[in-house]
Design an enzyme around this catalytic site. Structure first.
Site, PDB file in Angstrom:
ATOM      1  N   VAL A   1       0.831  -1.203   0.000  1.00  0.00           N
ATOM      2  CA  VAL A   1       0.000   0.000   0.000  1.00  0.00           C
ATOM      3  C   VAL A   1       0.869   1.259   0.000  1.00  0.00           C
ATOM      4  O   VAL A   1       0.640   2.189  -0.771  1.00  0.00           O
ATOM      5  CB  VAL A   1      -0.974   0.012   1.200  1.00  0.00           C
ATOM      6  CG1 VAL A   1      -1.769   1.302   1.247  1.00  0.00           C
ATOM      7  CG2 VAL A   1      -1.907  -1.187   1.152  1.00  0.00           C
TER       8      VAL A   1
ATOM      9  N   LEU B   1      12.537  -2.217   5.761  1.00  0.00           N
ATOM     10  CA  LEU B   1      12.640  -3.327   4.808  1.00  0.00           C
ATOM     11  C   LEU B   1      12.490  -4.708   5.442  1.00  0.00           C
ATOM     12  O   LEU B   1      12.867  -5.707   4.832  1.00  0.00           O
ATOM     13  CB  LEU B   1      13.946  -3.256   4.001  1.00  0.00           C
ATOM     14  CG  LEU B   1      14.127  -2.009   3.130  1.00  0.00           C
ATOM     15  CD1 LEU B   1      15.439  -2.088   2.368  1.00  0.00           C
ATOM     16  CD2 LEU B   1      12.956  -1.825   2.175  1.00  0.00           C
TER      17      LEU B   1
ATOM     18  N   PHE C   1       1.998   3.962   6.948  1.00  0.00           N
ATOM     19  CA  PHE C   1       1.634   2.626   6.487  1.00  0.00           C
ATOM     20  C   PHE C   1       2.528   1.547   7.081  1.00  0.00           C
ATOM     21  O   PHE C   1       2.328   0.363   6.796  1.00  0.00           O
ATOM     22  CB  PHE C   1       1.697   2.553   4.952  1.00  0.00           C
ATOM     23  CG  PHE C   1       0.731   3.482   4.282  1.00  0.00           C
ATOM     24  CD1 PHE C   1      -0.601   3.141   4.165  1.00  0.00           C
ATOM     25  CD2 PHE C   1       1.142   4.701   3.783  1.00  0.00           C
ATOM     26  CE1 PHE C   1      -1.514   3.995   3.568  1.00  0.00           C
ATOM     27  CE2 PHE C   1       0.253   5.567   3.171  1.00  0.00           C
ATOM     28  CZ  PHE C   1      -1.082   5.214   3.068  1.00  0.00           C
TER      29      PHE C   1
ATOM     30  N   THR D   1      -7.155  -0.586  10.297  1.00  0.00           N
ATOM     31  CA  THR D   1      -7.712  -1.814   9.748  1.00  0.00           C
ATOM     32  C   THR D   1      -9.150  -2.001  10.209  1.00  0.00           C
ATOM     33  O   THR D   1      -9.518  -1.554  11.299  1.00  0.00           O
ATOM     34  CB  THR D   1      -6.881  -3.034  10.176  1.00  0.00           C
ATOM     35  OG1 THR D   1      -7.498  -4.227   9.690  1.00  0.00           O
ATOM     36  CG2 THR D   1      -6.766  -3.127  11.695  1.00  0.00           C
TER      37      THR D   1
ATOM     38  N   TYR E   1      -3.253  -8.048  16.581  1.00  0.00           N
ATOM     39  CA  TYR E   1      -3.102  -7.102  15.470  1.00  0.00           C
ATOM     40  C   TYR E   1      -4.184  -6.032  15.530  1.00  0.00           C
ATOM     41  O   TYR E   1      -3.897  -4.826  15.532  1.00  0.00           O
ATOM     42  CB  TYR E   1      -3.143  -7.857  14.138  1.00  0.00           C
ATOM     43  CG  TYR E   1      -3.365  -6.974  12.942  1.00  0.00           C
ATOM     44  CD1 TYR E   1      -2.413  -6.027  12.555  1.00  0.00           C
ATOM     45  CD2 TYR E   1      -4.523  -7.074  12.186  1.00  0.00           C
ATOM     46  CE1 TYR E   1      -2.622  -5.217  11.457  1.00  0.00           C
ATOM     47  CE2 TYR E   1      -4.733  -6.280  11.075  1.00  0.00           C
ATOM     48  CZ  TYR E   1      -3.782  -5.350  10.716  1.00  0.00           C
ATOM     49  OH  TYR E   1      -3.999  -4.542   9.624  1.00  0.00           O
TER      50      TYR E   1
ATOM     51  N   LYS F   1      -3.802  -1.893  16.487  1.00  0.00           N
ATOM     52  CA  LYS F   1      -4.247  -0.838  15.582  1.00  0.00           C
ATOM     53  C   LYS F   1      -5.280   0.062  16.275  1.00  0.00           C
ATOM     54  O   LYS F   1      -5.247   1.281  16.135  1.00  0.00           O
ATOM     55  CB  LYS F   1      -4.822  -1.429  14.293  1.00  0.00           C
ATOM     56  CG  LYS F   1      -3.771  -2.074  13.408  1.00  0.00           C
ATOM     57  CD  LYS F   1      -2.833  -1.034  12.821  1.00  0.00           C
ATOM     58  CE  LYS F   1      -2.004  -1.608  11.700  1.00  0.00           C
ATOM     59  NZ  LYS F   1      -1.332  -0.581  10.910  1.00  0.00           N
TER      60      LYS F   1
END
Length: 189
Positions: A12, A33, A71, A115, A139, A143
């Site tokens: 994204v 990365l 992101f 999310t 998760y 968020k």
């Protein structure tokens, strides 16, 4: 506008970076990365390999960022249940460090890639933004935790902020002036 895109080497983030560049913005990508790929970063963007935990080294008052699009983060719900410490560290502690850097540098705009997992198992469909938030994974919980922190920060410090609570993201970005032929992208001749 000069914009920082965290996680800009991911799916994204790289597409958003490309779109921002195509719209004429200056883009700096911050990505460690771990899950992204350097080749995904548009070549016109400035790439900084680093963690959001250390965002204050990139987001300084002198850097002159107009906004941050966040992101970066871990996204595997199943893994989050087996290794919750990774998700709390990255998605909450790292994001709070980023938010601290944003405040210290006087950046006024912030977009957060949240999310729909913050809603858990919804009781009605379609899911409305006002639906009860009851995440069923670490998760989703991480968020939601940052969503709440961002709301507080926005209120207290007049930060223009938004959380994007999308579901599964899929697709491809076809740059203006290009056309798709048999699944390949070609530049006009």
């Amino acid at each position: 506008m000069k914009l920082l895109v965290t996680g800009g080497a991911g799916y994204v983030g790289s597409v958003v970076s490309r779109m921002l560049l195509d719209a004429g913005h200056e883009v700096v990508v911050l990505d460690d990365l771990r899950t992204g790929h350097a080749v995904a970063v548009p070549p016109e963007a400035t790439f900084v390999r680093g963690s959001i935990h250390d965002a204050a080294q990139v987001i300084t008052p002198e850097a002159g960022f107009d906004g941050v699009l966040h992101f970066a983060g871990l996204i595997a719900a199943g893994e989050s249940m087996a290794k919750p410490e990774l998700y709390w560290d990255d998605n909450v502690i790292g994001s709070l460090a980023l938010l601290d850097a944003v405040r210290a540098a006087g950046v006024r705009r912030f977009v957060f890639s949240s999310t729909a997992a913050v809603y858990g198992n919804p009781t009605e469909l379609p899911i409305r933004e006002t639906a009860v938030k009851h995440p069923t994974s670490t998760y989703g919980a991480t968020k939601l935790a940052f969503d709440l922190a961002l709301t507080s920060e926005a209120f207290a410090h007049e930060l223009a902020a938004v959380s994007l609570r999308y579901f599964n993201v899929a697709g491809a970005y076809l740059r203006p002036g290009c056309r798709s032929v048999s699944g390949t992208t070609r530049r006009p001749t």
